[in-house]
Design a protein around this motif. Structure first.
Motif, mmCIF file in Angstrom:
data_model
loop_
_atom_site.group_PDB
_atom_site.id
_atom_site.type_symbol
_atom_site.label_atom_id
_atom_site.label_comp_id
_atom_site.label_asym_id
_atom_site.label_seq_id
_atom_site.Cartn_x
_atom_site.Cartn_y
_atom_site.Cartn_z
ATOM 1 N N SER A 56 0.770 -1.365 -0.012
ATOM 2 C CA SER A 56 -0.189 0.202 0.181
ATOM 3 C C SER A 56 1.012 1.344 -0.186
ATOM 4 O O SER A 56 1.940 1.180 0.724
ATOM 5 N N ARG A 58 2.150 4.874 1.017
ATOM 6 C CA ARG A 58 2.181 5.793 1.980
ATOM 7 C C ARG A 58 1.133 6.855 1.995
ATOM 8 O O ARG A 58 1.057 7.421 1.095
ATOM 9 N N ARG A 59 0.185 7.067 3.151
ATOM 10 C CA ARG A 59 -0.679 7.790 3.112
ATOM 11 C C ARG A 59 -0.318 9.276 3.473
ATOM 12 O O ARG A 59 0.554 9.480 4.286
ATOM 13 N N THR A 61 -0.479 13.023 4.979
ATOM 14 C CA THR A 61 -1.212 13.730 6.048
ATOM 15 C C THR A 61 -1.977 14.862 5.320
ATOM 16 O O THR A 61 -2.070 15.118 4.241
ATOM 17 N N ALA A 65 -1.424 16.504 1.623
ATOM 18 C CA ALA A 65 -2.607 16.471 0.616
ATOM 19 C C ALA A 65 -3.024 17.775 0.157
ATOM 20 O O ALA A 65 -3.214 17.960 -0.900
#
Length: 226
Positions: A56, A58-59, A61, A65
Motif C-alpha cells: 500500500s 504511504r498515506r 497527511t 494532501a
C-alpha cells in the motif's frame, strides 16, 4: 546358549528393526535410538511479503494532501505572479507572496471549485503596503488595495527593511532551490531574512529556508513533514 534364548533375541531384534522403519517414514527424520531434538530450518521471511501481495502506498497527511492539491492546480509560478503584482504599484517592491486557495466570492450561494491564487504584499517607496491577489491559473490580478490600519512607523519600518536588503527575493529563492529542488510556495521578508518555502513534489514536504538579506547565506533550514 539355548535354542529358546536365541529365539527370544531374534524377536527383540525384529521388533527394533520394525520400529526404525516406522520412524523413518515420519516427516521429521531422526536416527533410530537418537534422542536429540530434530532441527528444522526456519524459512527466511520475504522482504516483499507474501507472493502476490501488493504494498500500500504511504498515506499523505492532511497538510501534505493540501500542498499537493494546491500546487498541482497552479499554472503560474511565483516569480511571474510577483512580477505582475509589483508592476501594479508605482516603484513597488515585493515584501511577501504566498500561494493560497482563493476566497469564495462574497454572496456566492455555494462554493465552487477551489482556485489557487498568489497573495502578495507590495510596498510603495514610502512603505505603504498593498495587498495584491493574482490568479494562479490565469495570471491576472483579481484584487489590488491599500492595506488598512498602517501607522507611519510601520510604513517607515517596512521601507527601511526593504532598502537595507542587499539580496533580492529572486536571489534568495535561487539559493533555496539550489539547495533543494522543488516548487516555491512562499517568499517573505521577515526582519533581516528572506523566508522561502520550497515544497518537494516527491513527498510533499515543505522546507523553509531563512536567508540573510545582506549576505545571502542560509541561516536556518526547517523541514515540515506534517
Amino acid at each position: 546358549m539355548t535354542a529358546q534364548l536365541r529365539l527370544r533375541r531374534r524377536r527383540i531384534v525384529s521388533v527394533a528393526v520394525a520400529a526404525c522403519a516406522v520412524v523413518a517414514t515420519a516427516p521429521l527424520l531422526t536416527a533410530c535410538g537418537d534422542d536429540r531434538e530434530p532441527r528444522v530450518a526456519a524459512a527466511a521471511p520475504s522482504p516483499y511479503g507474501s507472493p502476490g501481495a501488493t504494498v500500500s502506498p504511504r498515506r499523505l497527511t492532511e497538510d501534505q494532501a493540501e500542498r499537493k492539491a494546491l500546487i498541482q492546480a497552479t499554472k503560474v509560478p511565483w516569480d511571474k505572479a510577483a512580477g505582475t503584482a509589483v508592476a501594479g504599484v508605482q516603484e513597488g517592491k515585493l515584501a511577501e507572496i504566498e500561494l493560497k486557495w482563493a476566497r469564495s466570492a462574497v454572496g456566492s450561494p455555494s462554493p465552487g471549485p477551489r482556485t489557487p491564487e498568489w497573495v502578495s504584499t507590495v510596498a510603495a517607496q514610502d512603505g505603504t503596503a498593498y495587498t495584491v491577489r493574482v490568479d494562479a491559473v490565469s495570471g491576472k490580478v483579481t484584487e489590488s488595495r491599500v492595506e488598512t490600519g498602517q501607522a507611519p512607523d510601520d510604513k517607515r519600518e517596512l521601507a527601511g527593511r526593504l532598502s537595507a536588503a542587499k539580496v533580492t527575493p529572486q536571489q534568495a529563492v535561487k539559493t533555496a532551490t539550489d539547495r533543494k529542488k522543488g516548487t516555491v510556495a512562499a517568499v517573505e521578508l521577515d526582519d533581516t531574512v528572506w523566508s522561502v518555502d520550497v515544497v518537494t513534489t516527491n513527498d510533499w514536504y515543505k522546507t523553509t529556508y531563512d536567508i540573510d538579506t545582506r549576505t545571502g547565506k542560509i541561516v536556518r533550514e526547517h523541514v515540515d513533514r506534517d
